[in-house]
Design a protein around this motif. Structure first.
Motif: not given
Length: 877
Positions: A118-141
């Protein structure tokens, strides 16, 4: 400011307010342990290190410490949230973060922005530092990885950050106040998901639009999760919020990171009915809207930016009122049907199909293939509808206090280009408030946020937008440019050659592709269709007040005869101008010198460790403390010098070692003492030596040039002019104060048959150029097409390029009192450099000269040569 804050700020390109907010949070976090310290202890620390050093009191209903960031809409709360999450992960090792949204709109927005693509990625600029966090939400928890191992539940505790995104409606039932939806036992989890979250000892809850969670039921639902820390983000904190650690409100952001809200109105409204005033507000607001469309379109064209489509928000009283307004505006009779099919309603009284269709149009309203320009709403657009292209709000439903309410104004505060342009009509948000205008003006006269404008005394002049091209319009220009580049033509003088013309036509025919070539693309890769584009051919001038963006839908290839004729006509008017990039290259020559020790003395006495009896007030013991030292004094200083003097490298190691040994040789101490001295005084010794190196360094700055393109084919320019503002250039002209609102026609030698000027002196100089037989051709270059930079990222657009029989000139026309201005001189010096390199590269073997002419020396009847001869003398430096 901590090292981590600086690194995060740099990696994420945080704005200054975001970085400041993070720094205050970091200062608090460095002095407390959220897992172990009591809530009261953490509140005390927060009070010491927050922005205003004031007492911090978290709501009693929260059993955990919670800090609020009071950030104006549009400053970037979500980016700050991402930065805060990463800070806690990096400094405290926290891995579990629960992001809470107030409703479905923001919930869906956050879910999308949690994806790295996403162009407004919440961690934009930190991709190399933190990889891709696991995301759970109300649809897949329910698929969260929990295992039952020998009767014990084993929760996934991987090293990756885990993000849980929910909206408040998914975690509690407001009707019963106690039955939480995700508190039910889930067979796949072996417990409820709420209980899974409550088992984490590092759960941090981030509350977006935090003012929405201060109801008892919401706070109870949040408390159940047992977070160690809460972070609250809002533009409108509750009055009860006493936990604000940083504030960057609209007053601070307006004109810097946000649009400036401007209250527009008329004062003489007596005698008009409410319906009359309402219609007048709508018509005035849409007049402002049409003017802004022209201004924004011209800015996008001048700066080669993707088109931005201005939109209008009309706030209605109720759903019936919205229907009535739509019937008025979305009709054939209103403004000749200009807005028919360009209006949507957003309110709760729409049927399901209409609601879905309008919501989709609303969410894509920034795209140019979306025809909507006007949004009618009934208190339904609150948080979460984030657009950059809202410029006009017409409140038909509001009392005076509601007009200034930040919830409504906040929808239009974001900047369309992400920065302040300096153009007031782009950097402001218009709020049309006729019926309350006088009251509002009295209230906001001393406001740091609002401005006001009286439409009675300063209205919007009727105007039209003109697209001006040379002898080849922009629809064909791309293919002409490609052909000239492919054939390798370096001068328009060679175009008349039949062999060259044959090659050019073959290249033109080969490269002629789909008619949408060069058309801007949407984010999804589809072609943009402009809301202004209802033409099938390139218009020279819009037929009415509306803007007509020149995007041809049916571009046809020219026949060979047409092509040859057009190319010959074009080359007769075009000056052969290369695109030159001037760059700075510096060289430094190191000269041998004797390094002198400038520092007077070095204290190497050992420190003492003392034991003191506090009860009997006596010194018990004193022993020498160990003195720190470096392993090698010479090598340590040499390495530090290499790091601090950018002009030297490891190839200069022998030079540096000689200087260091000379310096240390002047310190009368043993080698052991020198190692201790260097450990303690390294920074001041290095600075002492560094200053001496620079004094004995021979530095030279060289300018080099790169020919980026052999020939520039200047494209169209766009001009907003008054109605009937096209006038012959050589007729008497009186309205000099408003010259920028005119277009001057009838030029024969100019690249463009019509030209616009910033001053009457420029117009008078154009008359000299047209009348002088020594002048072959001239051009007034459009903004940002020459490619001449005078400061980082800032292009210099000279007033004229002129070709005479023997020479070529870059000419700038200035008022006499502006000739010594620092910016004018700075640009002139870059122009002089450009001309020096252009003279070398010019295929016509003509010398280029730069001329700065003042208005007192411009008089029609004088020759071009005489006028240029009066130019100010400027040294290049």
């Amino acid at each position: 400011m901590s090292d981590y804050v600086n690194k995060i700020g740099y990696a994420m390109s945080l704005r200054e307010p975001q970085k400041e907010a993070l720094s205050y949070f970091a200062a608090i976090s460095e002095h407390c342990d959220y897992k172990k310290d009591a809530k009261a202890t953490i509140e005390k620390v927060a009070g010491e290190y927050c922005e205003n050093a004031q007492p911090i009191n978290v709501a009693d209903e929260f059993s955990f410490p919670s800090f609020c960031f009071n950030m104006a809409t549009g400053i970037g709360k979500t980016r700050l949230m991402g930065a805060s999450i990463y800070y806690l992960y990096k400094t405290k090792g926290y891995k579990h973060f629960f992001i809470l949204a107030p409703g479905s709109t923001i919930y869906d927005k956050l879910r999308k922005e949690s994806k790295p693509s996403h162009p407004k990625y919440i961690f934009k600029g930190l991709e190399a530092e933190m990889g891709s966090p696991k995301v759970y939400d109300g649809e897949n928890y329910t698929g969260y990885p929990v295992k039952n191992v020998q009767g014990e539940l084993e929760i996934d505790r991987s090293s990756e950050i885990q993000i849980f995104i929910f909206n408040i409606g998914k975690i509690f039932n407001s009707k019963t106040d106690t039955q939480f939806k995700f508190h039910k036992f889930q067979e796949t989890l072996g417990m409820s998901f709420a209980d899974v979250l409550a088992r984490f000892d590092d759960l941090v809850i981030c509350m977006d639009e935090a003012h929405r969670y201060y109801a008892p039921a919401s706070m109870k639902a949040i408390n159940y999760l047992r977070p160690v820390l809460g972070l609250e983000f809002t533009a409108t904190p509750k009055n009860s919020n006493k936990n604000i650690i940083y504030t960057y409100d609209l007053a601070k952001g307006a004109g810097k990171y946000l649009k400036i809200p401007v209250v527009m109105g008329r004062t003489n409204m007596a005698g008009y009915s409410d319906e009359d005033i309402e219609e007048m507000k709508i018509r005035d607001g849409l007049t402002l809207h049409e003017n802004r469309k022209r201004v924004v379109y011209q800015y996008c064209t001048d700066n080669n930016l993707e088109y931005v489509k201005p939109i209008v928000l009309i706030a209605c009283k109720d759903t019936g009122h919205a229907r009535k307004i739509r019937a008025l505006v979305d009709s054939d009779e209103f403004n000749d049907g200009r807005y028919k099919g360009k209006v949507i309603e957003i309110h709760s009284n729409l049927n399901g199909e209409e609601t879905e269709e309008n919501i989709q149009k609303l969410l894509s309203i920034e795209h140019n293939d979306n025809p909507v320009e006007i949004v009618l709403h009934v208190y339904k657009l609150k948080e979460g509808w984030d657009v950059n292209n809202l410029f006009t709000i017409i409140p038909l439903n509001a009392a005076k206090s509601d007009i200034l309410a930040l919830q409504t104004i906040g929808r239009g505060l974001r900047l369309p280009f992400g920065y302040i342009t300096g153009n007031e009509e782009i950097d402001t948000l218009d709020i049309v408030a006729h019926d309350h205008y006088r009251e509002l003006v009295d209230e906001i006269k001393n406001s740091d946020v609002f401005k006001y404008r009286n439409l009675d005394t300063k209205g919007v002049d009727p105007s039209t937008t003109v697209n001006v091209s040379g002898t080849v319009d922009d629809a064909q220009m791309t293919f002409f440019d490609q052909a000239i580049t492919e054939v390798g033509v370096k001068s328009f003088a060679s175009v008349d050659d039949p062999t060259t013309l044959e090659k050019l036509y073959k290249a033109y025919s080969k490269n002629f592709i789909a008619p949408s070539a060069g058309k801007p693309k949407n984010v999804d890769g589809t072609e943009q269709v402009s809301l202004f584009d209802n033409q099938t051919k390139e218009p020279q001038r819009a037929p009415d007040e509306s803007v007509s963006i020149p995007v041809s839908k049916n571009i046809k290839p020219l026949s060979k005869a047409e092509f040859v004729s057009k190319m010959r006509d074009y080359s007769a008017k075009a000056i052969s101008v290369p695109k030159i990039l001037v760059q700075i290259s510096s060289t430094a020559t190191l000269t041998k010198f004797y390094a002198k020790r400038s520092l007077a003395d070095f204290e190497i006495a050992a420190a003492k460790i003392e034991r003191f009896d506090a009860i009997n007030q006596q010194l018990l013991d004193s022993v020498d403390a160990q003195t720190l030292e470096v392993s090698d004094s010479v090598n340590t200083l040499a390495c530090l010098l290499l790091d601090s003097v950018s002009e030297i490298s490891y190839e200069d190691a022998e030079y540096i070692l000689d200087i260091v040994m000379e310096y240390l040789g002047q310190i009368e101490s043993s080698e052991e003492d020198k190692r201790k001295i260097v450990r303690r005084y390294a920074s001041v010794i290095v600075e002492d030596i560094r200053e001496q190196i620079y004094k004995h360094m021979d530095q030279k700055i060289n300018y080099i040039h790169d020919i980026q393109k052999d020939l520039i084919l200047f494209k169209k320019f766009v001009k907003n002019i008054k109605k009937d503002g096209a006038v012959p250039f050589n007729r008497p002209f009186e309205d000099k104060q408003n010259i920028r609102k005119y277009l001057f026609t009838g030029y024969q030698k100019a690249y463009y048959p019509e030209n616009a000027f910033d001053s009457d002196s420029e117009r008078l100089f154009s008359i000299i150029l047209e009348e002088d037989p020594d002048v072959i051709r001239w051009i007034k270059p459009p903004l940002n097409q020459l490619g001449l930079f005078w400061q980082a990222g800032q292009q210099y657009n000279p007033d004229f390029l002129v070709e005479t029989v023997n020479k070529k000139y870059m000419a700038e026309v200035k008022a006499l009192n502006e000739a010594e201005d620092t910016e004018v001189i700075g640009k002139a010096r870059e122009g002089i450099k450009w001309c020096r390199f252009a003279s070398v590269a010019d295929p016509d073997k003509k010398k280029w000269d730069y001329r700065l002419i003042t208005d007192n020396n411009i008089h029609p009847g004088n020759t071009c040569r005489y006028t240029l001869g009066t130019a100010r003398e400027i040294t290049e430096e």
